[in-house]
Design a protein around this motif. Structure first.
Motif, mmCIF file in Angstrom:
data_model
loop_
_atom_site.group_PDB
_atom_site.id
_atom_site.type_symbol
_atom_site.label_atom_id
_atom_site.label_comp_id
_atom_site.label_asym_id
_atom_site.label_seq_id
_atom_site.Cartn_x
_atom_site.Cartn_y
_atom_site.Cartn_z
ATOM 1 N N VAL A 189 0.841 -1.205 0.000
ATOM 2 C CA VAL A 189 0.000 0.000 0.000
ATOM 3 C C VAL A 189 0.872 1.250 0.000
ATOM 4 N N LEU A 190 0.631 2.153 -0.954
ATOM 5 C CA LEU A 190 1.264 3.469 -0.960
ATOM 6 C C LEU A 190 0.164 4.500 -1.152
ATOM 7 N N LEU A 191 -0.121 5.262 -0.114
ATOM 8 C CA LEU A 191 -1.147 6.304 -0.171
ATOM 9 C C LEU A 191 -0.449 7.640 -0.019
ATOM 10 N N MET A 192 -0.456 8.434 -1.079
ATOM 11 C CA MET A 192 0.315 9.673 -1.093
ATOM 12 C C MET A 192 -0.627 10.865 -1.334
ATOM 13 N N LEU A 197 -18.638 -2.117 -3.365
ATOM 14 C CA LEU A 197 -17.542 -1.633 -4.202
ATOM 15 C C LEU A 197 -16.195 -2.001 -3.583
ATOM 16 N N GLN A 198 -16.103 -1.933 -2.272
ATOM 17 C CA GLN A 198 -14.860 -2.321 -1.603
ATOM 18 C C GLN A 198 -14.489 -3.760 -1.954
ATOM 19 N N ARG A 199 -15.474 -4.665 -1.866
ATOM 20 C CA ARG A 199 -15.209 -6.071 -2.188
ATOM 21 C C ARG A 199 -14.815 -6.240 -3.647
ATOM 22 N N LEU A 218 -13.793 3.038 -1.291
ATOM 23 C CA LEU A 218 -12.533 3.191 -2.021
ATOM 24 C C LEU A 218 -11.352 3.259 -1.060
ATOM 25 N N LEU A 219 -11.491 4.047 0.003
ATOM 26 C CA LEU A 219 -10.405 4.154 0.972
ATOM 27 C C LEU A 219 -10.114 2.802 1.634
ATOM 28 N N GLU A 220 -11.168 2.093 1.991
ATOM 29 C CA GLU A 220 -10.966 0.790 2.629
ATOM 30 C C GLU A 220 -10.241 -0.162 1.695
ATOM 31 N N ALA A 221 -10.531 -0.069 0.404
ATOM 32 C CA ALA A 221 -9.906 -0.977 -0.558
ATOM 33 C C ALA A 221 -8.446 -0.632 -0.809
ATOM 34 N N VAL A 222 -8.109 0.665 -0.816
ATOM 35 C CA VAL A 222 -6.729 1.035 -1.166
ATOM 36 C C VAL A 222 -5.783 0.961 0.026
ATOM 37 N N GLU A 261 -8.698 8.213 11.323
ATOM 38 C CA GLU A 261 -7.335 7.983 11.785
ATOM 39 C C GLU A 261 -6.692 6.779 11.111
ATOM 40 N N THR A 262 -7.496 5.757 10.778
ATOM 41 C CA THR A 262 -6.947 4.581 10.106
ATOM 42 C C THR A 262 -6.295 4.965 8.791
#
Length: 488
Positions: A27-30, A234-236, A269-273, A304-305
């Motif tokens: 995971v890279l969230l920038m 969508l997450q799944r 989307l956030l949960e998936a990435v 916070e996650t």
């Protein structure tokens, strides 16, 4: 407390960091943060143009001009045609075909009411706002519903946004205090329980912020249920896509021009990435690199996650909320920025298209063939690239930018303000007064007030001398000196 250290970098450094940094656990969230107009979306758009698709890279691009639910889901699922994923796209397509805006508005307000009624009282610092006897009573009342569904209110705008791509505006479609039904006409037409809740919101202003926070917390769920997506679906789907690409040895590159505008899918989307792709030393989900533009305030409100995952991937963010150094030496970059736009304006779009310009280094200097350059450049100055600054100079640019500074914050480098409210405004809206020799005129002075600047006005002695020397054109001379003279 941590001490923030600021380091200036180029867009090329951002891109290299984004594409070459090893994703932590896949995971890279920038985040690229900044206020409206600072150039966040431009940076993401540029990164997309510079990111080639390869056999080992799947690129997903979400532009801010295509933010309808259908467009976002299509982009996220592009190139994937397995049964359950294809059915998700079909369901969203059916929404656009079968539900009109009025129908979606009713669905949204119904789902909001159900979500608020089911909310635990502990979900809000003000326990009376949650549950079936809280804010839910307002959304159940016909009179209040009519008010909330009137044109230009949040829910109608949100429904229009979900059904069609945006046509302007950067404001996220979330509740604010102004969206609460505090200005409802004829309150007595509402039910007794609705009147009681409205009365408490009026008499206790501190509740209003908590009400907004509670509404926004359940907004995404309401959108997903109202639009046939369903919570977590969508997450799944995105997790399945990552699993499929992992088997192919690919990574996913996701570029989002404005995260706040992709309404209804943000949560999934956030949960998936941020889902870890490496488990027990094995890559089970494809690595995913996400570069997303988000306003500073919205970023700070992310759960916070998400923030902890972002910080685990990179110990910093790319922050475009910067101030320029008002000194002559520190203003060079602002001059360079303006000089490039002025040069492009002199060349004209047709010439730039004819030359097929692809980078700044390829742009010719329009001043080289100008017959008055020998007088113009010493008088008005040039940028570091030798682009003429006429009709500005260093002093006038600095003072005009500060005069239009958002919120009165001086020395803020906001590209949208500089280009739109300074450069373009003078070249277009004041073109005739420049031609007539009457610039800067009274209208110019009204558009760029100097009251907030610490040294905004001429001294009384200088002003008196101007009035005596040129009583006919004294006002224009004074304006010219106050802007172009720095002032004396």
């Amino acid at each position: 407390a941590e001490t923030a250290q600021l380091l200036q970098v180029s867009e090329a450094t951002v891109l290299r960091d984004f594409l070459q940094r090893r994703p932590a656990n896949g995971v890279l969230l920038m985040p690229v943060i900044g206020e409206s107009g600072t150039g966040k979306s431009h940076l993401v758009r540029w990164a997309h143009a510079k990111t080639p698709v390869t056999d080992r890279r799947h690129v997903i691009y979400l532009p801010k001009t295509r933010t309808s639910l259908k467009a976002v889901v299509q982009a996220l699922l592009a190139g994937v045609d397995s049964g359950p994923l294809a059915q998700l796209a079909v369901d969203v397509d059916r929404l656009s075909a079968e539900v009109d805006q009025a129908g979606l508005e009713q669905r949204l307000i119904n789902q909001m009411q159900e979500a608020l009624a089911a909310a635990e009282p502990s979900a809000s610092p003000v326990r009376a706002l949650a549950g079936p006897k809280g804010l839910a009573v307002l959304l159940l009342d016909p009179h209040v519903r009519e008010h909330l569904l009137s044109p230009h209110r949040l829910i109608p705008r949100l429904a229009a946004h979900l059904l069609a791509d945006r046509c302007g505006g950067d404001r996220p479609l979330t509740f604010t205090i102004e969206d609460l039904p505090l200005d409802i006409a004829d309150v007595k037409a509402a039910s007794v329980v609705a009147q009681k809740m409205l009365g408490m919101l009026h008499s206790r202003p501190e509740w209003q912020a908590h009400a907004v926070e509670l509404l926004n917390r359940h907004l995404d769920v309401a959108v997903m249920n109202a639009t046939n997506l369903g919570v977590g679906r969508l997450q799944r789907a995105l997790i399945d896509i990552r699993r499929e690409f992992a088997a192919q040895g690919k990574e996913i590159v996701l570029l989002i021009e404005d995260f706040a505008l992709i309404q209804g899918v943000q949560r999934d989307l956030l949960e998936a990435v941020i889902e870890a792709g490496v488990r027990d030393g094995q890559t089970v989900l494809a690595p995913i690199r996400t570069l997303m533009a988000v306003t500073t305030g919205y970023y700070q409100r992310l759960v916070e996650t998400v923030l902890s995952r972002a910080k685990a991937a990179t110990p910093y963010v790319y922050d475009l909320d910067v101030q320029f150094d008002p000194s002559d030496e520190g203003f060079i970059e602002v001059e360079s920025f303006v000089g490039r736009y002025l040069n492009a304006a002199r060349l004209g779009r047709e010439e730039l298209d004819r030359l097929q310009i692809r980078s700044a280094d390829e742009v010719p200097n329009a001043c080289e063939d100008c017959p008055v350059g020998v007088q113009c450049h010493p008088g008005f100055g040039t940028s570091a690239e030798e682009f003429g600054l006429y009709p500005f100079n260093r002093s006038s640019l600095r003072r005009m930018i500060d005069a239009r500074a958002p919120g009165g914050k001086l020395h803020v480098f906001n590209p949208r303000v500089i280009v739109g409210e300074v450069v373009r405004n003078v070249l277009v809206e004041h073109s005739q007064s420049l031609i007539d020799g009457t610039f800067p005129d009274t209208r110019f002075r009204e558009e760029y007030p100097l009251d907030q600047l610490p040294d905004g006005r001429l001294t009384n002695a200088v002003r008196s001398a101007i009035d005596s020397a040129d009583p006919t054109d004294a006002e224009r001379r004074a304006t010219f000196l106050e802007f172009w003279g720095a002032p004396p």
